[in-house]
Scaffold this active site. Sequence first.
Site, PDB file in Angstrom:
ATOM      1  N   LYS A 177      85.205  29.056 -42.485  1.00  0.00           N
ATOM      2  CA  LYS A 177      83.375  28.500 -41.533  1.00  0.00           C
ATOM      3  C   LYS A 177      82.437  29.905 -41.774  1.00  0.00           C
ATOM      4  O   LYS A 177      83.018  30.633 -40.834  1.00  0.00           O
ATOM      5  CB  LYS A 177      83.136  27.402 -41.123  1.00  0.00           C
ATOM      6  CG  LYS A 177      82.133  27.445 -40.638  1.00  0.00           C
ATOM      7  CD  LYS A 177      82.238  26.136 -39.377  1.00  0.00           C
ATOM      8  CE  LYS A 177      80.805  25.763 -38.678  1.00  0.00           C
ATOM      9  NZ  LYS A 177      79.747  26.359 -38.370  1.00  0.00           N
ATOM     10  N   THR A 206      77.150  23.485 -31.895  1.00  0.00           N
ATOM     11  CA  THR A 206      76.731  21.987 -32.004  1.00  0.00           C
ATOM     12  C   THR A 206      76.911  21.009 -30.574  1.00  0.00           C
ATOM     13  O   THR A 206      76.197  20.287 -29.781  1.00  0.00           O
ATOM     14  CB  THR A 206      76.095  21.180 -33.353  1.00  0.00           C
ATOM     15  OG1 THR A 206      75.574  22.038 -34.085  1.00  0.00           O
ATOM     16  CG2 THR A 206      74.895  20.098 -32.961  1.00  0.00           C
ATOM     17  N   TYR A 218      86.662  30.401 -37.894  1.00  0.00           N
ATOM     18  CA  TYR A 218      85.134  29.904 -37.963  1.00  0.00           C
ATOM     19  C   TYR A 218      84.477  31.486 -37.460  1.00  0.00           C
ATOM     20  O   TYR A 218      84.721  32.020 -36.693  1.00  0.00           O
ATOM     21  CB  TYR A 218      85.022  29.045 -35.992  1.00  0.00           C
ATOM     22  CG  TYR A 218      83.399  28.979 -36.228  1.00  0.00           C
ATOM     23  CD1 TYR A 218      82.199  29.201 -37.491  1.00  0.00           C
ATOM     24  CD2 TYR A 218      83.030  27.627 -35.478  1.00  0.00           C
ATOM     25  CE1 TYR A 218      81.217  29.001 -36.765  1.00  0.00           C
ATOM     26  CE2 TYR A 218      81.881  27.521 -34.876  1.00  0.00           C
ATOM     27  CZ  TYR A 218      80.772  27.502 -35.555  1.00  0.00           C
ATOM     28  OH  TYR A 218      79.195  27.511 -35.330  1.00  0.00           O
TER      29      TYR A 218
END
Length: 297
Positions: free
Chosen positions: A159, A44, A131
């Site tokens: 994550k 993001t 991630y």
Amino acid sequence: MFRGLSAFPLTPTTETDIDEASFRTLVARLAAAGVDSIGALGSTGGYAYLSREQRARAARIAVEAADGVPLVVGIGALRTAQVSALAEDAQKAGASAVLLAPMTYQALTDDEVFGLYEDVSRELSVPLCVYDNPGTTHVHFTDELHARIAHLPNVAAIKIPPLPDAPARAKARVETLRALLPDTVTIGISGDWAAATGLNAGCEAWYSVVGGLFPATALTLTRAAQDGDAARATALSERLEPLWELFRVHGSLRVMSAAAEQLGLTDRPNLPRPLRELPPPAHQKLATALTSLGLTA
């Protein structure tokens, strides 16, 4: 640290640089709202579109604006040497932890992915979150690969992408993965529409896009799940379906970019080309959704 709500703000940009004032405001809003951690320069945050110098500067701004709230800084890049340099910059800036997605152009083997984390983790003085984002990186982590990486020094969290919708299957998936990990490694969910499912299934953290702009809303959902009120967490997520639908169709980054603009928190445009803003019909649909959900203040 990798527990509760980790809110990921935009890194607004002009065509030539970071919009430092807007970025500082977005991070400070999250700190004031009481989020558990802040994730700067995640997907993001548009990390892949920024230079090393811009990312180092953004990390410094975020640490200052976070005002003591734990700050996780994304360090993904194509080459290991670049990742190591970004990790050094993040640590010098005062980051509490780093987040590493295995960016790639050539398809990576499992040994190459493991080697990336092995090389980077041994140099760190702060915790690292792995991630797992196959939709962006096209790297698909097996459970065996997760287990190998989780036992490396300084690896403290994973994550993961959305889980199966069925609560029993989601819980079984989390339990299967957790059984392979050290007790020191937490599991967090991403993909905002799947957050309630993940938290209710036992994930310790929600790495949240919507939390980067609407922290109070995301905190309410997170706390419901943490309190064991799965029904309330699910209901709160279902209420946000107008946003989730826009996320799935247009991508969460574009939607949050437009939302930040509609709230007067960023200028227009605020995404780096070639990324484009939402088309006008989607802009209007978003405005209607924000109004109906009480998210315009």
